[in-house]
Design a protein around this motif. Sequence first.
Motif, short mmCIF file in Angstrom:
data_model
loop_
_atom_site.label_atom_id
_atom_site.label_comp_id
_atom_site.label_asym_id
_atom_site.label_seq_id
_atom_site.Cartn_x
_atom_site.Cartn_y
_atom_site.Cartn_z
N SER A 204 0.86 -1.20 0.00
CA SER A 204 0.00 0.00 0.00
C SER A 204 0.88 1.24 0.00
N LYS A 205 0.47 2.21 -0.80
CA LYS A 205 1.21 3.48 -0.82
C LYS A 205 0.19 4.61 -0.82
N VAL A 206 0.19 5.35 0.27
CA VAL A 206 -0.83 6.40 0.40
C VAL A 206 -0.14 7.73 0.64
N PHE A 207 -0.22 8.61 -0.35
CA PHE A 207 0.34 9.95 -0.14
C PHE A 207 -0.44 11.00 -0.92
N LEU A 208 -0.37 12.23 -0.43
CA LEU A 208 -1.02 13.33 -1.15
C LEU A 208 -0.33 13.55 -2.47
N GLY A 209 1.01 13.45 -2.43
CA GLY A 209 1.80 13.61 -3.65
C GLY A 209 2.96 12.64 -3.62
N GLY A 210 3.20 11.96 -4.72
CA GLY A 210 4.31 11.01 -4.79
C GLY A 210 5.65 11.73 -4.84
N GLY A 219 11.20 20.53 -3.39
CA GLY A 219 12.61 20.20 -3.61
C GLY A 219 13.08 19.05 -2.74
N GLU A 220 12.20 18.57 -1.85
CA GLU A 220 12.59 17.49 -0.96
C GLU A 220 12.72 16.17 -1.73
N VAL A 221 13.78 15.40 -1.39
CA VAL A 221 13.96 14.11 -2.04
C VAL A 221 13.51 13.02 -1.05
N GLU A 225 8.30 4.65 0.36
CA GLU A 225 8.04 4.08 1.69
C GLU A 225 7.96 5.15 2.76
N GLU A 226 8.93 6.10 2.73
CA GLU A 226 8.91 7.12 3.80
C GLU A 226 7.77 8.11 3.60
N LEU A 227 7.37 8.28 2.33
CA LEU A 227 6.28 9.23 2.07
C LEU A 227 4.90 8.64 2.38
N GLY A 228 4.71 7.36 2.04
CA GLY A 228 3.35 6.80 2.19
C GLY A 228 3.28 5.30 2.31
N GLY A 229 4.36 4.66 2.75
CA GLY A 229 4.34 3.19 2.88
C GLY A 229 3.43 2.75 4.03
N ALA A 230 2.98 1.50 3.94
CA ALA A 230 2.05 0.97 4.95
C ALA A 230 2.67 0.98 6.34
N GLU A 231 3.95 0.59 6.44
CA GLU A 231 4.59 0.54 7.77
C GLU A 231 4.67 1.93 8.38
N MET A 232 5.04 2.90 7.54
CA MET A 232 5.11 4.28 8.04
C MET A 232 3.73 4.71 8.58
N HIS A 233 2.66 4.42 7.81
CA HIS A 233 1.32 4.84 8.24
C HIS A 233 0.85 4.08 9.49
N ALA A 234 1.31 2.82 9.63
CA ALA A 234 0.91 2.04 10.80
C ALA A 234 1.69 2.47 12.04
#
Length: 531
Positions: A204-210, A219-221, A225-234
């Motif tokens: 699962s990948k959930v983010f407002l913007g990829g 400008g952020e790199v 996973e860090e933007l919207g990965g399942a583990e991050m969201h959990a």
Amino acid sequence: MTVLKSRIDTGADEFIANVEAMNAKLADLDVEFRTVLVGGGEKYVERHRKRGKMTARERIELLVDEDSPFLELCALAAHGSQFTVGASVVVGIGVVHGVECMLVANDPTVKGGTSNPWTLRKILRANDIALANRLPVISLVESGGADLPTQKEVFVPGGRLFRDLTRLSAAGIPTIALVFGNSTAGGAYVPGMSDHVVMIKDQSKVFLGGPPLVKMATGEVSDDEELGGAEMHARVSGLSDYLAADEQDALRIGRRIVARLNWRKRGPEPVAVAEPLYDAEDLLGIVPCDLKIPFDPREVIARLVDGSDFDEFKPDYGSSLCTGWATVHGYPVGILANAQGVLFSQEAQKATQFIQLANRSDTPLLFLHNTTGYMVGKEYEQGGIIKHGAMMINAVSNSTVPHISILMGASYGAGHYGMCGRAYDPRFLFAWPSAKSAVMGAQQLAGVISIVSRAATEARGGVVDEEADAGMRAMIEAQIEIESVPTFLSGMLYDDGVIDPRDTRTILGQTLSAIATAPIEGTSNFGVFRM
Ligand code: COA
């Protein structure tokens, strides 16, 4: 018991011809449905599987109770448009842990599961059904958000998708999001607005913007996973309530969530069911190939209602409309069925009284359409056909018991409205392949245009070009004919599906059962009846 007696001769030439015509239409429909089943086409389905993923329909199949039926709705959405038939989403009513739920599954094999104008309309329809019938909503999410080339048609009205989810929640109707893959931008608000959220590890990948959008914007790199990965969201953002190991695990957790909802129906329990005395197979031969020929709707009713038992109301008054009481799969219904096509003043008055009675006894109404509309002509205008038709439309509009409409044959003109057409919010509306719906019949419509344009030519002192007039009539007739058939109307989401007449009783049972999830309450509050 007042059991209907069938008078059909299944060996008659006419009946056999009707069956052949209906079977030909069903075969055409089957071709359409097969196209829908392949989603975005073999190439995309193959790619999807190679990624180790299940299709939208496979996910639904594993989510619902074993061997329970799934009532798919609006399967032909977008038919006749530039978009893939089905509109990149599968919706319908499925039973999960014994609870009837509205399932909304993005089809990621069609343009990444993105929402085009028809996807939007289809999901909004699903939300309306869920709200009216108090059905928990389970979204099986995998969508790239808006279909960008048609964003002008989806962006502004699309806001309702998210508003609907939170309004369902506010109405106490649970909303559950199972996220199977990308859920970008608008897609991210589906889990965002849902009561319960499940995400799948590494999938699962959930983010407002990829990542590309974020790089462009700030400008952020970053990575997925860090933007919207399942583990991050959990573990970090808290957007996910459950972390599933894989798709099967997400579906298992989804079922457990439903099991813990403690969901109770608030409508009536069905009474004991007796099957109809006559074979549903006969329904293939009842509607004549030529819709100008009337048929007796009691023959249909005898094959739809429990024990073919029907108590007819006012049988000798306004006989062009048949009204009466029955049960279908144990649920009481009041039935209004067109008998002779045309609706006169008496029929409209009878319908109004019948609708009021159904509201007094909290009884859902079933409308069986085969009408050419209200009667026109001097005698009828002077007899008040407008005010009587308006009276029936007033009753239908303000009635609060659930309505179900089945378009069997013609459904033309204001008769479509009086019989609870789409604009009158029936809880469900299905069409048989034999149905036709338009402002009037194709031939009549072409004829009216011809008369009007002839009169205009003559008024200008011109001469009517007969050949051009005949050509114009043929062209208009062909166009209206195409626009009046069920696949076209279903494509426009003017119904919830085109169904095999033989399935009508089963579908009525499924919908009446779903309807009974919410309380059924009639009203005595109608608009002012013009007497
Ligand atoms: N609008 C219209 N078409 C889109 C789309 C969108 N938002 N996203 C993807 N598509 C199309 C692709 O162009 C491609 O079309 P093609 O096969 O005719 O070339 C098809 O859908 C499949 O896309 P693809 O990227 O190959 O699929 P994928 O499964 O690898 O990835 C997504 C799917 C949705 C994750 C990815 O396409 C994506 O990130 N899209 C953009 C999402 C986005 O930013 N949305 C913002 C909406 S507000």
